[in-house]
Design a protein around this motif. Structure first.
Motif, PDB file in Angstrom:
ATOM      1  N   LYS A 100       0.820  -1.213   0.000  1.00 48.14           N
ATOM      2  CA  LYS A 100       0.000   0.000   0.000  1.00 48.14           C
ATOM      3  C   LYS A 100       0.853   1.261   0.000  1.00 48.14           C
ATOM      4  N   GLU A 101       2.145   1.154   0.255  1.00 49.04           N
ATOM      5  CA  GLU A 101       3.044   2.295   0.220  1.00 49.04           C
ATOM      6  C   GLU A 101       3.501   2.616  -1.200  1.00 49.04           C
ATOM      7  N   LEU A 102       3.177   1.776  -2.162  1.00 47.04           N
ATOM      8  CA  LEU A 102       3.643   1.966  -3.525  1.00 47.04           C
ATOM      9  C   LEU A 102       2.714   2.857  -4.328  1.00 47.04           C
ATOM     10  N   ASN A 103       3.289   3.592  -5.256  1.00 47.77           N
ATOM     11  CA  ASN A 103       2.517   4.296  -6.272  1.00 47.77           C
ATOM     12  C   ASN A 103       1.860   3.212  -7.125  1.00 47.77           C
ATOM     13  N   PRO A 104       0.535   3.265  -7.366  1.00 48.32           N
ATOM     14  CA  PRO A 104      -0.153   2.165  -8.072  1.00 48.32           C
ATOM     15  C   PRO A 104       0.427   1.828  -9.442  1.00 48.32           C
ATOM     16  N   ALA A 105       0.687   2.828 -10.274  1.00 47.79           N
ATOM     17  CA  ALA A 105       1.220   2.550 -11.616  1.00 47.79           C
ATOM     18  C   ALA A 105       2.634   1.984 -11.532  1.00 47.79           C
ATOM     19  N   ARG A 106       3.453   2.602 -10.713  1.00 42.65           N
ATOM     20  CA  ARG A 106       4.822   2.115 -10.555  1.00 42.65           C
ATOM     21  C   ARG A 106       4.846   0.772  -9.836  1.00 42.65           C
ATOM     22  N   GLY A 107       3.868   0.544  -8.970  1.00 39.41           N
ATOM     23  CA  GLY A 107       3.798  -0.730  -8.258  1.00 39.41           C
ATOM     24  C   GLY A 107       3.572  -1.900  -9.195  1.00 39.41           C
ATOM     25  N   ILE A 108       2.719  -1.707 -10.189  1.00 41.34           N
ATOM     26  CA  ILE A 108       2.463  -2.767 -11.163  1.00 41.34           C
ATOM     27  C   ILE A 108       3.732  -3.069 -11.956  1.00 41.34           C
ATOM     28  N   ILE A 109       4.437  -2.032 -12.368  1.00 46.04           N
ATOM     29  CA  ILE A 109       5.696  -2.218 -13.096  1.00 46.04           C
ATOM     30  C   ILE A 109       6.720  -2.911 -12.201  1.00 46.04           C
ATOM     31  N   ALA A 110       6.791  -2.483 -10.940  1.00 47.07           N
ATOM     32  CA  ALA A 110       7.759  -3.081 -10.013  1.00 47.07           C
ATOM     33  C   ALA A 110       7.462  -4.554  -9.767  1.00 47.07           C
ATOM     34  N   ILE A 111       6.194  -4.905  -9.664  1.00 48.25           N
ATOM     35  CA  ILE A 111       5.824  -6.307  -9.459  1.00 48.25           C
ATOM     36  C   ILE A 111       6.203  -7.142 -10.678  1.00 48.25           C
ATOM     37  N   ALA A 112       5.932  -6.627 -11.885  1.00 40.56           N
ATOM     38  CA  ALA A 112       6.264  -7.358 -13.111  1.00 40.56           C
ATOM     39  C   ALA A 112       7.774  -7.542 -13.257  1.00 40.56           C
ATOM     40  N   VAL A 113       8.517  -6.446 -13.076  1.00 37.29           N
ATOM     41  CA  VAL A 113       9.975  -6.528 -13.184  1.00 37.29           C
ATOM     42  C   VAL A 113      10.539  -7.409 -12.070  1.00 37.29           C
ATOM     43  N   GLY A 114       9.998  -7.271 -10.865  1.00 33.87           N
ATOM     44  CA  GLY A 114      10.459  -8.089  -9.743  1.00 33.87           C
ATOM     45  C   GLY A 114      10.222  -9.570  -9.960  1.00 33.87           C
ATOM     46  N   PHE A 115       9.098  -9.910 -10.585  1.00 28.94           N
ATOM     47  CA  PHE A 115       8.813 -11.321 -10.856  1.00 28.94           C
ATOM     48  C   PHE A 115       9.819 -11.898 -11.852  1.00 28.94           C
ATOM     49  N   VAL A 116      10.046 -11.185 -12.953  1.00 26.92           N
ATOM     50  CA  VAL A 116      10.972 -11.687 -13.978  1.00 26.92           C
ATOM     51  C   VAL A 116      12.405 -11.715 -13.450  1.00 26.92           C
ATOM     52  N   ALA A 117      12.859 -10.591 -12.902  1.00 24.03           N
ATOM     53  CA  ALA A 117      14.238 -10.519 -12.400  1.00 24.03           C
ATOM     54  C   ALA A 117      14.434 -11.441 -11.200  1.00 24.03           C
ATOM     55  N   GLY A 118      13.413 -11.576 -10.360  1.00 24.70           N
ATOM     56  CA  GLY A 118      13.513 -12.475  -9.214  1.00 24.70           C
ATOM     57  C   GLY A 118      13.624 -13.933  -9.632  1.00 24.70           C
ATOM     58  N   THR A 119      12.875 -14.306 -10.664  1.00 25.09           N
ATOM     59  CA  THR A 119      12.959 -15.672 -11.170  1.00 25.09           C
ATOM     60  C   THR A 119      14.343 -15.958 -11.740  1.00 25.09           C
ATOM     61  N   VAL A 120      14.870 -15.037 -12.544  1.00 20.00           N
ATOM     62  CA  VAL A 120      16.212 -15.198 -13.105  1.00 20.00           C
ATOM     63  C   VAL A 120      17.254 -15.211 -11.989  1.00 20.00           C
ATOM     64  N   MET A 121      17.059 -14.371 -10.979  1.00 14.89           N
ATOM     65  CA  MET A 121      17.996 -14.309  -9.863  1.00 14.89           C
ATOM     66  C   MET A 121      18.025 -15.634  -9.103  1.00 14.89           C
ATOM     67  N   LEU A 122      16.862 -16.210  -8.834  1.00 17.44           N
ATOM     68  CA  LEU A 122      16.824 -17.495  -8.130  1.00 17.44           C
ATOM     69  C   LEU A 122      17.451 -18.599  -8.967  1.00 17.44           C
ATOM     70  N   TRP A 123      17.159 -18.617 -10.270  1.00 15.17           N
ATOM     71  CA  TRP A 123      17.711 -19.641 -11.155  1.00 15.17           C
ATOM     72  C   TRP A 123      19.233 -19.535 -11.234  1.00 15.17           C
ATOM     73  N   SER A 124      19.757 -18.332 -11.468  1.00 12.71           N
ATOM     74  CA  SER A 124      21.199 -18.175 -11.587  1.00 12.71           C
ATOM     75  C   SER A 124      21.899 -18.360 -10.240  1.00 12.71           C
ATOM     76  N   GLY A 125      21.238 -17.981  -9.161  1.00 14.50           N
ATOM     77  CA  GLY A 125      21.816 -18.222  -7.835  1.00 14.50           C
ATOM     78  C   GLY A 125      21.916 -19.705  -7.528  1.00 14.50           C
ATOM     79  N   LEU A 126      20.897 -20.458  -7.935  1.00 17.27           N
ATOM     80  CA  LEU A 126      20.934 -21.908  -7.750  1.00 17.27           C
ATOM     81  C   LEU A 126      22.055 -22.544  -8.564  1.00 17.27           C
ATOM     82  N   ILE A 127      22.266 -22.045  -9.788  1.00 15.42           N
ATOM     83  CA  ILE A 127      23.377 -22.537 -10.603  1.00 15.42           C
ATOM     84  C   ILE A 127      24.705 -22.243  -9.916  1.00 15.42           C
TER      85      ILE A 127
END
Length: 120
Positions: free
Chosen positions: A4-31
């Motif tokens: 609820k502290e996020l700007n709504p428009a920027r929050g949606i972008i942050a969630i999308a980028v966080g999901f993609v980058a977070g997935t890549v981060m977990l995968w590469s960290g596991l490697i």
């Protein structure tokens, strides 16, 4: 940080980028972790061919490395087409995916900071 502290428009972008980058981060960290464990264990056991570490290695699942010792993506990239396995050492693999993991972490933290910036 609460959503609820996020700007709504920027929050949606942050969630999308966080999901993609977070997935890549977990995968590469596991490697990184599996490659480092395999390198440490190779000093005690013969892991020159297929091993339990390779069977659980996401790099093998996605074709970056080969389970049987033939070249994977990084071997072909550095050693040329048809390069044998081992052209790229485990340390290089660890460093490449470690840098990728750190980069994804920076992207996620920067994006969330950017999304929250209007609230401060």
């Amino acid at each position: 940080m609460k959503l609820k502290e996020l700007n709504p428009a920027r929050g949606i972008i942050a969630i999308a980028v966080g999901f993609v980058a977070g997935t890549v981060m977990l995968w590469s960290g596991l490697i990184c972790v599996v490659t480092l464990v395999q390198q440490v264990l190779s000093g005690f056991f013969d892991l020159s061919q297929a091993s339990w570490a390779q069977a659980f290695n996401p790099a093998v699942w996605f074709g970056v490395e080969s389970i049987g010792g033939t070249g994977g993506f990084l071997d072909a990239l550095i050693g040329g087409p048809g390069a044998p396995g081992g052209t790229v050492s485990r340390y290089v693999t660890f460093m490449v995916f470690g840098i990728l993991t750190a980069g994804c972490y920076l992207v996620v933290t920067f994006t969330w900071h950017w999304a929250k910036k209007d609230q401060e």
